[in-house]
Write a protein that holds these residues in place. Sequence first.
Motif, PDB file in Angstrom:
ATOM      1  N   SER A   1       0.806  -1.169  -0.204  1.00  0.00           N
ATOM      2  CA  SER A   1       0.237  -0.057  -0.158  1.00  0.00           C
ATOM      3  C   SER A   1       0.808   1.386   0.125  1.00  0.00           C
ATOM      4  CB  SER A   1      -0.787  -0.063   1.131  1.00  0.00           C
ATOM      5  OG  SER A   1      -1.856  -1.002   1.250  1.00  0.00           O
TER       6      SER A   1
ATOM      7  N   MET B   1       2.133   2.008  -3.315  1.00  0.00           N
ATOM      8  CA  MET B   1       1.163   2.328  -4.339  1.00  0.00           C
ATOM      9  C   MET B   1       0.951   3.714  -3.955  1.00  0.00           C
ATOM     10  SD  MET B   1      -1.374  -0.808  -4.444  1.00  0.00           S
ATOM     11  CE  MET B   1      -2.682   0.414  -4.215  1.00  0.00           C
ATOM     12  N   LEU B   2       0.928   4.168  -2.858  1.00  0.00           N
ATOM     13  CA  LEU B   2       0.813   5.737  -2.550  1.00  0.00           C
ATOM     14  C   LEU B   2       2.026   6.634  -3.091  1.00  0.00           C
ATOM     15  CD1 LEU B   2      -1.105   7.791  -1.531  1.00  0.00           C
ATOM     16  CD2 LEU B   2       0.270   7.572   0.688  1.00  0.00           C
TER      17      LEU B   2
ATOM     18  N   ALA C   1       1.412   6.736  -6.767  1.00  0.00           N
ATOM     19  CA  ALA C   1       0.308   7.412  -7.185  1.00  0.00           C
ATOM     20  C   ALA C   1       0.955   8.827  -7.313  1.00  0.00           C
ATOM     21  CB  ALA C   1      -0.704   7.393  -6.446  1.00  0.00           C
TER      22      ALA C   1
ATOM     23  N   PHE D   1      -0.246   0.794 -12.895  1.00  0.00           N
ATOM     24  CA  PHE D   1      -0.917   2.079 -11.930  1.00  0.00           C
ATOM     25  C   PHE D   1      -0.180   3.338 -11.772  1.00  0.00           C
ATOM     26  CE2 PHE D   1      -0.622   3.610  -7.316  1.00  0.00           C
ATOM     27  CZ  PHE D   1      -2.077   3.487  -7.177  1.00  0.00           C
TER      28      PHE D   1
ATOM     29  N   GLU E   1      -6.762   7.847  -3.016  1.00  0.00           N
ATOM     30  CA  GLU E   1      -6.442   6.616  -2.399  1.00  0.00           C
ATOM     31  C   GLU E   1      -6.670   6.341  -0.906  1.00  0.00           C
ATOM     32  OE1 GLU E   1      -5.565   4.059  -4.177  1.00  0.00           O
ATOM     33  OE2 GLU E   1      -5.405   5.301  -6.002  1.00  0.00           O
TER      34      GLU E   1
ATOM     35  N   GLY F   1      -6.479   2.360  -6.874  1.00  0.00           N
ATOM     36  CA  GLY F   1      -5.902   1.496  -5.844  1.00  0.00           C
ATOM     37  C   GLY F   1      -6.813   0.484  -5.420  1.00  0.00           C
TER      38      GLY F   1
ATOM     39  N   MET G   1      -6.098  -2.308  -7.861  1.00  0.00           N
ATOM     40  CA  MET G   1      -4.694  -2.758  -7.400  1.00  0.00           C
ATOM     41  C   MET G   1      -4.968  -3.729  -6.337  1.00  0.00           C
ATOM     42  SD  MET G   1      -1.931  -1.976  -9.320  1.00  0.00           S
ATOM     43  CE  MET G   1      -0.585  -1.859  -8.303  1.00  0.00           C
ATOM     44  N   ASP G   2      -5.715  -3.427  -5.358  1.00  0.00           N
ATOM     45  CA  ASP G   2      -6.025  -4.393  -4.010  1.00  0.00           C
ATOM     46  C   ASP G   2      -6.684  -5.687  -4.700  1.00  0.00           C
ATOM     47  OD1 ASP G   2      -4.984  -2.483  -2.441  1.00  0.00           O
ATOM     48  OD2 ASP G   2      -6.913  -1.826  -1.815  1.00  0.00           O
TER      49      ASP G   2
END
Lengths: 304, 307
Positions: free
Chosen positions: B64, B67-68, B71, B156, B189, B233, B236-237
């Motif tokens: 996570s 991902m942030l 992003a 992503f 997100e 997101g 993506m999860d």
Amino acid sequence: MKAIEVENLTKSYGDFKAVDELSFEVYKGEIFGFLGPNGAGKTTTILSMLGLVIPDKGTVRILGNDVFREPIKVKERIGFLPENATLYEELTAWRNLEFFANFYSFSKQEKEKRIEELLNLVGLWEARYRKVKTFSKGMKQRLLLAQALINDPEVLILDEPTSGLDPEGAYLVKSIVREERKKGKTVFFSSHILSEVEELSDRVGIIVKGKLRALGTLEEIKKEFMELEGYEIKVETKQALPEIDLSGVIRMERINENKAIIFAKEDIREQLSELLARKGITIVSLEVEEPSLEDVFLRTIYKR
Amino acid sequence: MSSILNVSMKEIYEGIKTKRLLIVLVVFLMTGAGYAYWIKSTIMRIGLLDTDMALNAAQNSQISSMMLFLAILGAIFGADAINREVERGTIKVTLSHPIYRDQYLLGKFLGRMAVVIMAFLIFAIGSIAFLLILGVPLGSEFVATFVKMLPFFVLFSLVYLSLGFLLSTFIKKPSTAIIVAVILPIFLEIVYPSVASTLVVLMSLREGVAPTNPIVLQEALKKVYLLLSPVPGYHMDNILNAIKYGVSISEFSELLASGGFSLTLKPSNISYLEAIGIAWKNIVALVIMFLLPFAIAYAKFMKMELR
């Protein structure tokens, strides 16, 4: 032969008409000065000529190719120096020129040779590995000129090329422009500096509020101006100057007993000398006071 | 050299030379280090009861955070792609040379994408290194999941990069666009999913039904997932769930509804292709989320007046 043909070019931004039915031609091998006050539409015209601004109407052909239909063909043969622009600040002078050179089909050796030539030409060879962000405004402007010349263009389009330059830099730009003309290149440049236009141009176009108000050689423009605005004839005689009573004379301003300026609708020098000869008066000098480009320019902007 | 490659190379060179990349990397690596320490202390606490659960939580948290990072990085790097060049006038110079506008845009996109991926890999390797240095036992399963997720991390990042490009064609001032680019991923997100979930729970409570009831919970989850569908997101999860546990979103909600919030999924041994088969809708959603803003930015840029 024509290098640039602009036909009925029109561009509006909302209600404001920046360029209005503009048409003119620039011939191969000449230096064309595009003159106008700020906001007259010079830059919009130039950006339209490059396809960077999409006009509402009209066509632009450079070296026979339509700018909007064959942009790459056109861009391969022109060089452009924009006003108020800079190059990539994080890159060095060398890398900037290399980036622009990569758009053309140079071999590695040709590319390096050309970059070296240009950096020497604009006096930046010593600063070639310095990032552009460390350059002065004048240095940036010289590097911009170098990028415009990278492909050895047949037509050079310069938007206010000496803006922000010191006298030395301005002299360099002007000498490069003259050199390019000597090589048979066409130079189209915009400016609001009258002396610069007068000094460099073979032909001039004056644009005011998006419309072309005058076009031709400086002599043609001045003549046309005099035909419209009237002639100023300076006369000096040995004996006292009598009152002049000829058709076409608007008024006479006396400077002293022997000297005067005669304002006439046309060139009356012949008739005047005949008249004075008949009266037995000897002429010391008799000449038409030519208007300066400044006179023409200012009257064009404010009166016509 | 092709014009696209020329512009891309210039973007990469400029991208890695700018202070922005360095600042973002330092901030995120520091955050990563702090995060690694937090994961370690959590494992120490929960691990005594259930090591698998603790490791699972650590891995999910790590992904996570990555991902942030991606992003924000993607959006920031896209947000000043066009408007800064317009502001400085460099776009006029470049486009006066023989290059089409679409080649220029594509070159910029590819170059910036390369920088974002490079930065992500540095951050990801750095974050994993912090965990290993602190003695968190990540195991080969985590590395396998991370490697399998890599193409989706790239996808992503493309979503946010193209959102950034969209901002850069619509917002004239680069500084404003960058601020929006920082806010946008945080909102999408973090803020929006929390608000959406809370709202659904509150709505259930308002109707007088406790969301602990499996049927009610499943209905509530469906509503939440619907609300979360515009969030990259979320997809993506779901892809992560498919790769790691081999479950689709509907199966996951069923399991969650029956098992409640204490549900612990066991890693599955399904193949990569099977996992992609399970999550194909989410992959398609991400592709659309990437292409749509880019297409709008492209259309806008092609007609843009470069004054």
